[in-house]
Design a protein around this motif. Structure first.
Motif, mmCIF file in Angstrom:
data_model
loop_
_atom_site.group_PDB
_atom_site.id
_atom_site.type_symbol
_atom_site.label_atom_id
_atom_site.label_comp_id
_atom_site.label_asym_id
_atom_site.label_seq_id
_atom_site.Cartn_x
_atom_site.Cartn_y
_atom_site.Cartn_z
ATOM 1 N N ASP A 93 0.822 -1.209 0.000
ATOM 2 C CA ASP A 93 0.000 0.000 0.000
ATOM 3 C C ASP A 93 0.857 1.259 0.000
ATOM 4 O O ASP A 93 0.534 2.252 -0.652
ATOM 5 C CB ASP A 93 -0.974 -0.003 1.180
ATOM 6 C CG ASP A 93 -0.266 0.008 2.518
ATOM 7 O OD1 ASP A 93 0.884 -0.448 2.587
ATOM 8 O OD2 ASP A 93 -0.873 0.466 3.513
ATOM 9 N N ARG A 94 2.001 1.238 0.721
ATOM 10 C CA ARG A 94 2.873 2.414 0.706
ATOM 11 C C ARG A 94 3.503 2.599 -0.669
ATOM 12 O O ARG A 94 3.614 3.731 -1.163
ATOM 13 C CB ARG A 94 3.970 2.291 1.766
ATOM 14 C CG ARG A 94 4.727 3.610 1.968
ATOM 15 C CD ARG A 94 5.986 3.450 2.791
ATOM 16 N NE ARG A 94 5.711 2.964 4.129
ATOM 17 C CZ ARG A 94 6.666 2.808 5.048
ATOM 18 N NH1 ARG A 94 7.923 3.097 4.770
ATOM 19 N NH2 ARG A 94 6.363 2.343 6.239
ATOM 20 N N ARG A 97 0.975 4.230 -2.784
ATOM 21 C CA ARG A 97 0.868 5.669 -2.521
ATOM 22 C C ARG A 97 2.029 6.427 -3.143
ATOM 23 O O ARG A 97 1.850 7.513 -3.703
ATOM 24 C CB ARG A 97 0.790 5.926 -1.009
ATOM 25 C CG ARG A 97 -0.516 5.459 -0.370
ATOM 26 C CD ARG A 97 -0.686 6.055 1.019
ATOM 27 N NE ARG A 97 0.342 5.594 1.938
ATOM 28 C CZ ARG A 97 0.239 4.505 2.700
ATOM 29 N NH1 ARG A 97 -0.845 3.742 2.606
ATOM 30 N NH2 ARG A 97 1.193 4.156 3.531
ATOM 31 N N TRP A 98 3.227 5.869 -3.030
ATOM 32 C CA TRP A 98 4.386 6.491 -3.692
ATOM 33 C C TRP A 98 4.160 6.547 -5.201
ATOM 34 O O TRP A 98 4.463 7.546 -5.855
ATOM 35 C CB TRP A 98 5.648 5.698 -3.399
ATOM 36 C CG TRP A 98 6.161 5.802 -1.998
ATOM 37 C CD1 TRP A 98 5.562 6.443 -0.943
ATOM 38 C CD2 TRP A 98 7.368 5.243 -1.479
ATOM 39 N NE1 TRP A 98 6.317 6.312 0.192
ATOM 40 C CE2 TRP A 98 7.435 5.589 -0.106
ATOM 41 C CE3 TRP A 98 8.398 4.487 -2.033
ATOM 42 C CZ2 TRP A 98 8.501 5.198 0.707
ATOM 43 C CZ3 TRP A 98 9.464 4.094 -1.230
ATOM 44 C CH2 TRP A 98 9.506 4.451 0.128
ATOM 45 N N ALA A 100 1.289 6.589 -6.794
ATOM 46 C CA ALA A 100 0.263 7.578 -7.127
ATOM 47 C C ALA A 100 0.823 8.997 -7.070
ATOM 48 O O ALA A 100 0.566 9.818 -7.969
ATOM 49 C CB ALA A 100 -0.917 7.434 -6.170
ATOM 50 N N LEU A 101 1.604 9.297 -6.037
ATOM 51 C CA LEU A 101 2.233 10.617 -5.941
ATOM 52 C C LEU A 101 3.202 10.835 -7.092
ATOM 53 O O LEU A 101 3.220 11.905 -7.723
ATOM 54 C CB LEU A 101 2.950 10.743 -4.596
ATOM 55 C CG LEU A 101 3.763 12.031 -4.381
ATOM 56 C CD1 LEU A 101 2.841 13.255 -4.437
ATOM 57 C CD2 LEU A 101 4.514 11.971 -3.049
ATOM 58 N N ARG A 162 -9.159 10.719 -8.225
ATOM 59 C CA ARG A 162 -10.042 10.099 -7.226
ATOM 60 C C ARG A 162 -11.502 10.079 -7.675
ATOM 61 O O ARG A 162 -12.206 9.083 -7.537
ATOM 62 C CB ARG A 162 -9.908 10.836 -5.895
ATOM 63 C CG ARG A 162 -10.575 10.140 -4.726
ATOM 64 C CD ARG A 162 -10.374 10.932 -3.450
ATOM 65 N NE ARG A 162 -8.968 11.096 -3.157
ATOM 66 C CZ ARG A 162 -8.243 10.207 -2.481
ATOM 67 N NH1 ARG A 162 -8.798 9.086 -2.070
ATOM 68 N NH2 ARG A 162 -6.968 10.433 -2.239
#
Length: 454
Positions: A93-94, A97-98, A100-101, A162
């Protein structure tokens, strides 16, 4: 509702409490990425003698953003190549997130590169931006393909926003992202054909080829070759589908050489069920029981189209499994006291941790109704075996409810701030729980959670 078994602290076989293995990968990975970006900037600096006038500044900024956008493409693909070293140490999950950023940064850099180059070149050639755009796209080598790749990147970015993602199924969103592979392929050529930092610079060209070929090998191996090899090796099949609660089923599987999968409690696999309507996608589901050399089990809430179809699987259905993935394991534990906080079907990875984690473990299981408490019989049996405490918190009837606040959690778990917390549940519940835990004094480093909301 509370189930309490008092006595000595449970120590699972071979897992007495010890200092967890600390991984430096989560700290080193950003440093390596940053060092690569610094190297890209150094390439521009070494190849630029001077910057003069507005056209020079605009073109220079366009070159910098173009180099960084190209480098970011390689980083994005590497982050989601499912490399075990990264996935297990950092967490899926991290990494998501990385990714996606990084995706937002990459699209912003590519857009800035496009606009700055067009503007800078138009000032240099004394033409308007429309003429300059057509000249670049139609007459510069590989730029027509590069433009197509850029538009694919933009489309993927819009669909990943989103608001748009809420309207897409996981499967559709997942497969649309394969367009990024095509986009990278289409844009790669124009970097070497037109980039002032690469034309005539053989060492820079070799470094760029090495970077992208290396990432391509990682993607090809871990996302395609390894799953294919595992599918042929383990020959998984469904043996039974068993209801566990309203809208929740367990899928039991058997296969060959399952001990080689190496799945740890808390991890998940991506499952591809070789039957009509399911074979084309691989969805992530946690193991809901510790892995056994001859059998595996997942427990799924039949909410979406894919998960609902699992309730209709017939014994004998072939299954391909990819993984295991995720860092939601005992290695994150830093304290002998652990709280497992589950919401709904989020109990699945926590049920395996409840059975296997050493030390003093308390489980808080939240659900809407008593009937929604899946796997309750197993949980009670584990609690009795290890002399542990289980708190069942349901919204209906209200008498068994407990607010998801710092005060409510502290009332259930004495010395809450001294616990490691493993958290899994719906996104809203997870966010509320993290805030409540922080308000109760639990350090952020002691709150471990992993979700599939990619």
């Amino acid at each position: 509702m509370t189930t309490t078994f008092t006595g000595t602290t449970y120590e699972s076989r071979g897992m007495r409490h010890r200092r967890p293995r600390r991984s430096f990968v989560p700290f080193l990975a950003p440093l390596v990425i940053g060092a690569g970006a610094a190297g890209v900037l150094a390439l521009w600096w070494s190849d630029t003698t001077s910057v003069v006038g507005p056209a020079g500044w605009l073109t220079g900024a366009g070159r910098i953003t173009g180099l960084l956008a190209g480098y970011a493409c390689a980083v994005l693909l590497a982050l989601m190549a499912r490399v075990p070293l990264l996935d297990h140490a950092i967490g899926t999950d991290r990494l998501a997130r990385w990714h996606a950023l990084g995706g937002r940064c990459t699209i912003s850099l590519a857009l800035a590169h496009t606009l700055l180059i067009i503007w800078g070149y138009s000032l240099t050639s004394h033409t308007d931006v429309v003429d300059q755009t057509s000249t670049l796209v139609l007459h510069y080598p590989d730029l027509l393909k590069g433009t197509a790749g850029f538009l694919l990147f933009l489309a993927t970015g819009v669909l990943s926003a989103r608001a748009a993602r809420r309207k897409l199924s996981y499967e559709t969103w997942h497969y649309l992202h394969f367009a990024t592979y095509l986009a990278v392929f289409l844009t790669f050529g124009h970097q070497l054909s037109n980039g002032a930092d690469f034309v005539g610079n053989r060492p820079a060209q070799i470094a760029w080829y090495t970077l992208f070929l290396g990432v391509a090998v990682l993607v090809a191996w871990y996302r395609f070759a390894v799953p294919l090899r595992c599918g042929l090796r383990h020959r998984l099949r469904v043996t039974e589908v068993r209801p566990e609660a309203p809208g929740v089923v367990s899928v039991h599987l058997t296969g060959e050489h399952l001990d080689e999968l190496g799945g740890e409690p808390g991890q998940f696999l991506r499952w591809r069920f070789m039957t009509r309507g399911l074979w084309w996608t691989a969805n992530p589901y946690s193991l809901s029981a510790p892995a056994h050399p001859g059998r595996l089990r997942i427990t799924v809430k039949t909410a979406g189209g894919h998960s609902a179809a699992l309730a209709r699987l017939v014994p004998g259905t072939r299954v391909w499994a990819e993984g295991p993935y995720g860092g939601f394991t005992a290695n994150r534990r830093t304290s002998p006291k652990v709280l497992l906080l589950a919401g709904g079907v989020g109990i699945t990875p926590l049920r395996t941790l409840f059975e296997t984690l050493p030390g003093q473990v308390t489980l808080v299981y939240r659900a809407r109704r008593t009937d929604d408490l899946a796997l309750r019989g197993e949980i009670d049996a584990i609690a009795a075996h290890r002399r542990a405490t289980v708190h069942y918190v349901v919204d209906e009837p209200a008498g068994y409810s407990s607010p998801l606040t710092a005060r409510g959690l502290s009332a259930l778990v004495p010395e809450l701030a001294a616990h490691d917390v493993y958290l899994c549940g719906p996104p809203g519940m997870t966010q509320a729980a993290i805030q409540a835990l922080r308000d109760a004094g639990v350090p952020a480093r002691s709150i471990h959670h992993e979700s599939f909301a990619f």
